[in-house]
Design a protein around this motif. Structure first.
Motif, PDB file in Angstrom:
ATOM      1  N   HIS A 132      44.153  25.523 -77.006  1.00 24.56           N
ATOM      2  CA  HIS A 132      44.352  25.842 -75.596  1.00 24.56           C
ATOM      3  C   HIS A 132      43.303  26.824 -75.087  1.00 24.56           C
ATOM      4  N   VAL A 133      43.070  27.900 -75.843  1.00 26.05           N
ATOM      5  CA  VAL A 133      42.083  28.896 -75.406  1.00 26.05           C
ATOM      6  C   VAL A 133      40.668  28.321 -75.486  1.00 26.05           C
ATOM      7  N   GLY A 134      40.369  27.635 -76.578  1.00 24.64           N
ATOM      8  CA  GLY A 134      39.042  27.067 -76.749  1.00 24.64           C
ATOM      9  C   GLY A 134      38.666  26.112 -75.633  1.00 24.64           C
ATOM     10  N   LEU A 135      39.604  25.261 -75.247  1.00 22.29           N
ATOM     11  CA  LEU A 135      39.317  24.298 -74.188  1.00 22.29           C
ATOM     12  C   LEU A 135      39.124  25.002 -72.845  1.00 22.29           C
ATOM     13  N   GLU A 136      39.971  25.985 -72.550  1.00 27.61           N
ATOM     14  CA  GLU A 136      39.816  26.733 -71.305  1.00 27.61           C
ATOM     15  C   GLU A 136      38.463  27.454 -71.273  1.00 27.61           C
ATOM     16  N   LEU A 137      38.074  28.017 -72.397  1.00 26.82           N
ATOM     17  CA  LEU A 137      36.785  28.708 -72.473  1.00 26.82           C
ATOM     18  C   LEU A 137      35.634  27.725 -72.308  1.00 26.82           C
ATOM     19  N   ALA A 138      35.748  26.563 -72.931  1.00 30.16           N
ATOM     20  CA  ALA A 138      34.708  25.552 -72.796  1.00 30.16           C
ATOM     21  C   ALA A 138      34.554  25.110 -71.340  1.00 30.16           C
ATOM     22  N   ARG A 139      35.662  25.000 -70.631  1.00 31.82           N
ATOM     23  CA  ARG A 139      35.611  24.594 -69.220  1.00 31.82           C
ATOM     24  C   ARG A 139      34.816  25.589 -68.389  1.00 31.82           C
ATOM     25  N   ILE A 140      34.957  26.873 -68.697  1.00 38.14           N
ATOM     26  CA  ILE A 140      34.217  27.896 -67.954  1.00 38.14           C
ATOM     27  C   ILE A 140      32.743  27.889 -68.347  1.00 38.14           C
ATOM     28  N   LEU A 141      32.480  27.915 -69.648  1.00 36.10           N
ATOM     29  CA  LEU A 141      31.099  27.994 -70.105  1.00 36.10           C
ATOM     30  C   LEU A 141      30.302  26.742 -69.774  1.00 36.10           C
ATOM     31  N   ALA A 142      30.983  25.612 -69.682  1.00 39.71           N
ATOM     32  CA  ALA A 142      30.288  24.351 -69.387  1.00 39.71           C
ATOM     33  C   ALA A 142      29.645  24.365 -68.010  1.00 39.71           C
ATOM     34  N   ARG A 143      30.053  25.260 -67.151  1.00 39.57           N
ATOM     35  CA  ARG A 143      29.474  25.361 -65.806  1.00 39.57           C
ATOM     36  C   ARG A 143      28.267  26.288 -65.768  1.00 39.57           C
ATOM     37  N   HIS A 144      27.817  26.725 -66.932  1.00 42.89           N
ATOM     38  CA  HIS A 144      26.646  27.594 -67.029  1.00 42.89           C
ATOM     39  C   HIS A 144      25.552  26.902 -67.845  1.00 42.89           C
ATOM     40  N   ASP A 145      24.325  27.372 -67.663  1.00 40.69           N
ATOM     41  CA  ASP A 145      23.189  26.771 -68.354  1.00 40.69           C
ATOM     42  C   ASP A 145      23.125  27.304 -69.781  1.00 40.69           C
ATOM     43  N   VAL A 146      23.881  26.687 -70.657  1.00 40.44           N
ATOM     44  CA  VAL A 146      23.939  27.094 -72.061  1.00 40.44           C
ATOM     45  C   VAL A 146      23.937  25.852 -72.940  1.00 40.44           C
ATOM     46  N   GLU A 147      23.663  26.079 -74.221  1.00 38.93           N
ATOM     47  CA  GLU A 147      23.887  25.064 -75.241  1.00 38.93           C
ATOM     48  C   GLU A 147      25.272  25.354 -75.810  1.00 38.93           C
ATOM     49  N   LEU A 148      26.202  24.447 -75.613  1.00 38.68           N
ATOM     50  CA  LEU A 148      27.606  24.689 -75.952  1.00 38.68           C
ATOM     51  C   LEU A 148      28.029  23.783 -77.099  1.00 38.68           C
ATOM     52  N   HIS A 149      28.374  24.399 -78.226  1.00 39.25           N
ATOM     53  CA  HIS A 149      28.795  23.660 -79.421  1.00 39.25           C
ATOM     54  C   HIS A 149      30.311  23.785 -79.578  1.00 39.25           C
ATOM     55  N   LEU A 150      30.971  22.648 -79.687  1.00 38.57           N
ATOM     56  CA  LEU A 150      32.425  22.609 -79.817  1.00 38.57           C
ATOM     57  C   LEU A 150      32.779  22.056 -81.196  1.00 38.57           C
ATOM     58  N   ILE A 151      33.555  22.835 -81.957  1.00 36.77           N
ATOM     59  CA  ILE A 151      33.860  22.458 -83.338  1.00 36.77           C
ATOM     60  C   ILE A 151      35.358  22.563 -83.580  1.00 36.77           C
ATOM     61  N   ASP A 152      35.918  21.544 -84.222  1.00 35.66           N
ATOM     62  CA  ASP A 152      37.328  21.591 -84.607  1.00 35.66           C
ATOM     63  C   ASP A 152      37.550  20.625 -85.765  1.00 35.66           C
ATOM     64  N   SER A 153      38.415  21.015 -86.687  1.00 30.31           N
ATOM     65  CA  SER A 153      38.728  20.148 -87.824  1.00 30.31           C
ATOM     66  C   SER A 153      39.792  19.115 -87.485  1.00 30.31           C
ATOM     67  N   ARG A 154      40.369  19.196 -86.275  1.00 35.48           N
ATOM     68  CA  ARG A 154      41.394  18.251 -85.848  1.00 35.48           C
ATOM     69  C   ARG A 154      40.782  17.246 -84.878  1.00 35.48           C
ATOM     70  N   PRO A 155      40.680  15.988 -85.270  1.00 30.59           N
ATOM     71  CA  PRO A 155      40.015  14.996 -84.424  1.00 30.59           C
ATOM     72  C   PRO A 155      40.605  14.888 -83.026  1.00 30.59           C
ATOM     73  N   ASP A 156      41.921  15.029 -82.894  1.00 35.05           N
ATOM     74  CA  ASP A 156      42.536  14.853 -81.585  1.00 35.05           C
ATOM     75  C   ASP A 156      42.100  15.920 -80.591  1.00 35.05           C
ATOM     76  N   GLN A 157      41.696  17.096 -81.089  1.00 30.31           N
ATOM     77  CA  GLN A 157      41.269  18.172 -80.191  1.00 30.31           C
ATOM     78  C   GLN A 157      39.906  17.884 -79.568  1.00 30.31           C
ATOM     79  N   LEU A 158      39.176  16.979 -80.180  1.00 32.40           N
ATOM     80  CA  LEU A 158      37.850  16.622 -79.678  1.00 32.40           C
ATOM     81  C   LEU A 158      37.816  15.204 -79.125  1.00 32.40           C
ATOM     82  N   ALA A 159      38.980  14.645 -78.861  1.00 34.21           N
ATOM     83  CA  ALA A 159      39.055  13.285 -78.321  1.00 34.21           C
ATOM     84  C   ALA A 159      38.368  13.226 -76.960  1.00 34.21           C
ATOM     85  N   PRO A 160      37.648  12.145 -76.679  1.00 31.25           N
ATOM     86  CA  PRO A 160      36.920  12.037 -75.407  1.00 31.25           C
ATOM     87  C   PRO A 160      37.796  12.261 -74.185  1.00 31.25           C
ATOM     88  N   GLU A 161      39.021  11.751 -74.213  1.00 28.84           N
ATOM     89  CA  GLU A 161      39.890  11.923 -73.043  1.00 28.84           C
ATOM     90  C   GLU A 161      40.265  13.389 -72.844  1.00 28.84           C
TER      91      GLU A 161
END
Length: 275
Positions: free
Chosen positions: A113-142
């Motif tokens: 929950h926190v990681g996704l919310e943080l990614a949503r904020i950082l994704a609006r900035h000019d950064v290289e954003l790496h998202l990592i999780d050992s649970r496949p469902d957390q990185l599902a395209p949808e």
């Protein structure tokens, strides 16, 4: 453009050199581009004195840490001053040198929950954003579709086993945030992050009790105390409190943006140039 992207992803600085305008005869037409790195170049703006001086100035900009573009003007005449070689095409060329600064790189380990919310904020900035999780469902395209309009370059790392191996793949100077669902995974990531020696900062989410246990384990595993102190916990702005995922994410993002601003402001001012 592939060279620009390669430099960006590897967090290496460069300068984009563009032929702005041409009057008379010149080796290349307006719009021709080349990229200058600290030890390599890609493409060409025409060779000869024109290009050699542009490369020399571009590398001076890199050494200065300049962030503002500048213009260089060249008279391609055997009567004009030259620094590298005679070039007598007869025309005039104006070049634009645009520094390609190293953009921030952030790795979020744990896309709950926190990681996704943080990614949503950082994704609006000019950064290289790496998202990592050992649970496949957390990185599902949808689930990550909320990042479809991202300004950032988003890199998704699927690592069902040993996510700490990703630490060695991150660009040097990355800001790593450890916030997985598993304390054992967090501990392994902290250990790997400290041993890499290549990260700008390491942030760990969690309570003081969790950090006390982690400090003891890291010390027992041979990590020196001064190295352990490089981990920041808790992360975020100390005056912005709250346990809601969105609140924590805003706090951590604001803390990171302060770090980015400090890094950017440390670059020296540019100087005008004319050849």
């Amino acid at each position: 453009m592939r060279a620009v992207q390669r430099l960006r992803e590897q967090r290496l600085p460069g300068v984009l050199v563009t032929v702005m305008s041409v009057r008379g005869h010149a080796p290349r037409d307006a719009g021709a581009k080349m990229v200058v790195g600290t030890d390599a170049t890609w493409a060409t703006v025409g060779g000869g004195n024109l290009e050699a001086v542009a490369i020399e100035r571009a590398r001076a900009l890199l050494a200065e840490g300049a962030i503002e573009p500048e213009v260089m003007e060249f008279a391609l005449s055997d009567k004009a001053p030259y620094q590298q070689a005679v070039q007598c095409c007869g025309g005039e060329v104006k070049l634009l040198l645009e520094p390609l600064p190293v953009v921030p790189s952030v790795a979020i380990f744990g896309m709950g929950h926190v990681g996704l919310e943080l990614a949503r904020i950082l994704a609006r900035h000019d950064v290289e954003l790496h998202l990592i999780d050992s649970r496949p469902d957390q990185l599902a395209p949808e689930r990550l579709s909320v990042l479809d309009d991202a300004v950032a370059n988003v890199h998704v790392h699927h690592v069902p086993v040993l996510p700490e191996l990703v630490v060695g793949e991150l660009p040097s100077g990355t800001h790593a945030l450890v916030m997985t669902h598993d304390h054992a995974e967090d501990a392994a990531l902290c250990d790997a992050a400290l041993r890499s020696g290549q990260l700008a900062t390491i942030g760990l989410i969690g309570s003081s009790a969790k950090w006390t246990r982690f400090r003891r384990k890291l010390a027992d595993d041979g990590i020196p105390a001064e190295a352990i102190d490089k981990i920041t916990t808790p992360i975020g702005l100390p005056d912005l409190i709250g346990k809601e995922p969105a609140t924590i994410a805003v706090s951590v993002a604001a803390w990171l943006l302060q770090l980015f601003t400090a890094e950017r402001n440390s670059a020296p001012a540019h100087r005008e140039a004319k050849a």
